[in-house]
Every structure is written in C-alpha cells, then in structure tokens.
Write an enzyme that holds these catalytic residues in place. Structure first.
Site, PDB file in Angstrom:
ATOM      1  CG  ASP A 247      -1.033   3.413  15.286  1.00 61.50           C
ATOM      2  OD1 ASP A 247      -0.127   4.024  15.907  1.00 61.50           O
ATOM      3  OD2 ASP A 247      -0.788   2.596  14.392  1.00 61.50           O
TER       4      ASP A 247
ATOM      5  CB  CYS B  83       9.353   1.875  19.915  1.00 65.75           C
ATOM      6  SG  CYS B  83       9.104   2.514  21.591  1.00 65.75           S
TER       7      CYS B  83
ATOM      8  CD  GLN C 129      -9.698  -3.752  16.744  1.00 64.35           C
ATOM      9  OE1 GLN C 129     -10.584  -3.637  15.906  1.00 64.35           O
ATOM     10  NE2 GLN C 129      -9.957  -3.882  18.028  1.00 64.35           N
ATOM     11  CB  THR C 130      -5.633  -7.050  10.892  1.00 65.29           C
ATOM     12  OG1 THR C 130      -7.032  -6.999  11.194  1.00 65.29           O
ATOM     13  CG2 THR C 130      -5.344  -8.341  10.137  1.00 65.29           C
TER      14      THR C 130
ATOM     15  CD  GLU D 149      -3.485   3.554   7.510  1.00 66.53           C
ATOM     16  OE1 GLU D 149      -3.690   3.090   8.649  1.00 66.53           O
ATOM     17  OE2 GLU D 149      -2.347   3.807   7.071  1.00 66.53           O
TER      18      GLU D 149
ATOM     19  CG  LEU E   9      -8.982  -9.315   6.695  1.00 71.18           C
ATOM     20  CD1 LEU E   9      -9.292  -8.149   5.766  1.00 71.18           C
ATOM     21  CD2 LEU E   9      -7.652  -9.086   7.389  1.00 71.18           C
TER      22      LEU E   9
ATOM     23  CE1 TYR F 148      -3.413   5.233  12.572  1.00 70.28           C
ATOM     24  CE2 TYR F 148      -5.206   3.974  11.590  1.00 70.28           C
ATOM     25  CZ  TYR F 148      -3.853   4.225  11.730  1.00 70.28           C
ATOM     26  OH  TYR F 148      -2.956   3.481  11.019  1.00 70.28           O
TER      27      TYR F 148
ATOM     28  CD1 TRP G 281       0.335   0.241   3.409  1.00 68.89           C
ATOM     29  CD2 TRP G 281      -0.362  -1.832   2.956  1.00 68.89           C
ATOM     30  NE1 TRP G 281       0.740  -0.567   4.435  1.00 68.89           N
ATOM     31  CE2 TRP G 281       0.321  -1.838   4.189  1.00 68.89           C
ATOM     32  CE3 TRP G 281      -0.901  -3.018   2.474  1.00 68.89           C
ATOM     33  CZ2 TRP G 281       0.485  -3.005   4.953  1.00 68.89           C
ATOM     34  CZ3 TRP G 281      -0.732  -4.171   3.213  1.00 68.89           C
ATOM     35  CH2 TRP G 281      -0.047  -4.167   4.430  1.00 68.89           C
TER      36      TRP G 281
END
Length: 352
Positions: free
Chosen positions: A142, A196, A46-47, A41, A84, A124, A28
């Site tokens: 996020d 991080c 959550q994936t 996005e 998904l 977001y 993307w």
C-alpha cells in the site's frame, strides 16, 4: 525499480521484533479472523485509522458474518457506511459476500489467488487477508509500504505507477517470512504509518531500520518516494438546497445509478451558484412553491478528481415535488445515508 545496494531480507527480523513491541492496539488485530480482516482492510482504504475504529465496531455488531453482509438491505448497508465515503467499497463487499455464499459455502476462500476473484478485492487486500488471516507468505503493498521500501532502497521510481507497485510486490515476495507473513506485512505498514511518515518528515531516530536505510544515509528522505504531480481537479459549482415542507420533513433525492456518489441519497442540488430568484424558478419547475430562502453559506468538498464548491440555502416549500423523498429527522438519522459531501449543511436539517 532501482534496487539500491541493500538485501531486503535484512529488514525482516528487525521489523518483526520492533512490531511485536510497538504495534498499536487496534480492534481488528485482536481477533484476526478472515471476515474481520477483510472488513477492516476495506474500511482502511483511503481512510484514517482513528476514523475507522467506530465504524468497524458498529459494522461488525450489525453484520457479524458473511451471511449477514450478503443478506443486508442496501439502505442498512449504506447507513452503516455513512461518512466513510467511497461507497462502491461496501457495495463490492456485499457482491463478494453473495459470491462467497454461493460458491464457497459462506466461508472466505483461504488463498491469495482465490481471494482475487472476489469483487472489490485487488492484490493489496488479497495479500492482507491471505497473510494475516491464513498465514500465506504473500506481500502487501500500500502507500505506506511503497514509501518505506522506496526510502530503504533509495528508489527513484514513481510510486504512482502500477509497474513500480508490481516490481515492489515481486521483490517483497522473496523476503516475506513463511512463519509469520502477517506480522511482517503489518510491521512494514505500521512503520510507514507511525515512523516513516510522508511529506519528508520521518522519525528516523526511532526507526528499527535506521542503519539500513539508504535514503536516510544519503539525506534524501525528503525527496523519496517519488510521485508525479496529480492533474488538477475539475471544479464544479453547486447550489445545495435544504427543502423543508409544512410537516417539517426534509427532501432527499436519489442520485443516478452511475457516476459520482452513484445511487446514494443527496440533498437536492442545482448546477452553478444560483441566486434566490433562480432557485425559486427551478423549484417551480419541480412542482414546488418556495418560501423565503435562508442563505446557509459556502462549503467545499473534495473528491479524488472533482472539487465541489457549494452554496447552500434552506427553503420552506409547499407541494410534493417530482423525484423527491420527504423524510423526518428521525428517519434521516436511522435509515437514510447522506454522503459526507453534504456535512456542512447537516445542521440545517435540524428541523423544528
């Protein structure tokens, strides 16, 4: 949120320089057109990135434009999204696509504020599309960004609170560079995804912000970010049934239009972990005659707030039953989306 003793404008140039050398090669990112950014996005919420890649390519091949998304039949839409999870995401995408067709001539609106009007797009996602695709200098926050900035500033604020997120958005708004907002936002997210890391194990020696990070300096990266413990999930017991008729077809049932997995197809299930006698009685109530049930074993599936503890049975049956759709293996593969909650029993669908 606690500001720490750091001027966040100092992180901008090191982050962008690092990102332009180290950014992962993700599909993307190659063509950052508004529609493509939007699709990616929403999928990435959550994936995991690796899980999204094949879905992204398949989705864009099938529905390459906003107009295609707006016009897609629901079964095609859900099939493209199968596995998904969080199916409300793609349903909201279609609602937004139809709104874009009606109000914006089929073209995604190009500002943060207008994007916020679309179903399924919050601060977001609006920030990501606006900054990456349209170059608007707005932040995105996020989980990765919350973790990175909390550690840099040694913030003790709870990142699970909406107020903390809002405060961080406001603080980042002052430092997002006007010449490359998309690169900056992606750089912060990339740092959180690859360097991080969560769970107290950041790769600090590889971090371009090593010298600026207060949490590292104070030896508190394992304590930051702060997040209150989640409430325990509610446990629900289910008996999942793979019902096979004399033609080798499998029974599916549509879930209610509201609630968990709303409106999706499922393998029929009964409340509780039942024995074969109880299963046969329940099937008789549905208008089916049950043959010898075969135990398929236990399985577990975790949703955000609920945990299903399942036992499965494959049962040969006679009769049409009430409220059931009988589908062939080929139809299931090509037309019907089955939520990943039933993945453990998918092999039992390999009917002879």
């Amino acid at each position: 949120m606690s500001n720490g003793n750091i001027n966040l404008s100092k992180i901008v140039r090191p982050l962008i320089d690092w990102y332009r050398i180290n950014a992962r090669d993700l599909p993307w990112r190659k063509i950052p057109e508004p529609y493509r950014v939007w699709v990616s996005e929403i999928m990435l919420q959550q994936t995991r990135v690796e899980a999204v890649k094949p879905y992204y390519e398949r989705f864009l091949t099938a529905l390459p434009t906003v107009a295609c998304l707006a016009a897609a039949p629901e079964e095609q839409l859900l099939k493209l999204w199968e596995g998904l999870g969080y199916y409300s995401r793609v349903r909201n995408m279609q609602k937004a696509a139809r709104m874009i067709m009606e109000e914006y001539g089929g073209v995604l609106p190009g500002t943060y504020q207008e994007l916020l009007r679309l179903p399924g797009i919050g601060s977001y996602t609006a920030g990501a599309i606006a900054s990456i695709a349209f170059g608007e200098p707005v932040p995105v926050v996020d989980g990765n960004v919350l973790r990175v900035i909390s550690r840099i500033t040694a913030s003790r604020e709870d990142i699970g609170l909406a107020a903390t997120r809002k405060a961080m958005e406001a603080r980042l708004m002052d430092v997002v560079p006007v010449d490359c907002p998309g690169d900056f936002n992606q750089a912060v997210m990339e740092l959180g995804a690859t360097i991080c890391l969560p769970n107290g194990k950041p790769l600090c020696l590889d971090c371009p912000l090593w010298g600026l990070c207060l949490a590292r300096r104070e030896g508190r990266t394992g304590e930051i970010p702060v997040k209150a413990p989640k409430s325990p999930r509610r446990v629900e017991k289910k008996t999942v049934l793979v019902l096979v008729d004399e033609l080798g077809r499998v029974a599916l049932r549509k879930r209610p239009g509201r609630g968990l997995l709303a409106g999706l197809w499922e393998l029929p299930a009964l409340e509780g972990n039942l024995d074969e006698k109880s299963i046969a009685k329940a099937l008789a109530d549905w208008g089916l005659t049950a043959g010898q049930a075969v135990f398929l074993g236990p399985a577990k599936h975790i949703f955000t707030h609920v945990e299903w503890r399942m036992t499965g049975y494959r049962v040969p049956v006679h009769g049409a039953g009430r409220g059931l759709a009988w589908v062939t293996k080929e139809q299931l593969e090509e037309e019907y989306a089955l939520p990943s909650a039933f993945r453990a029993y998918r092999q039992a669908l390999e009917v002879p």
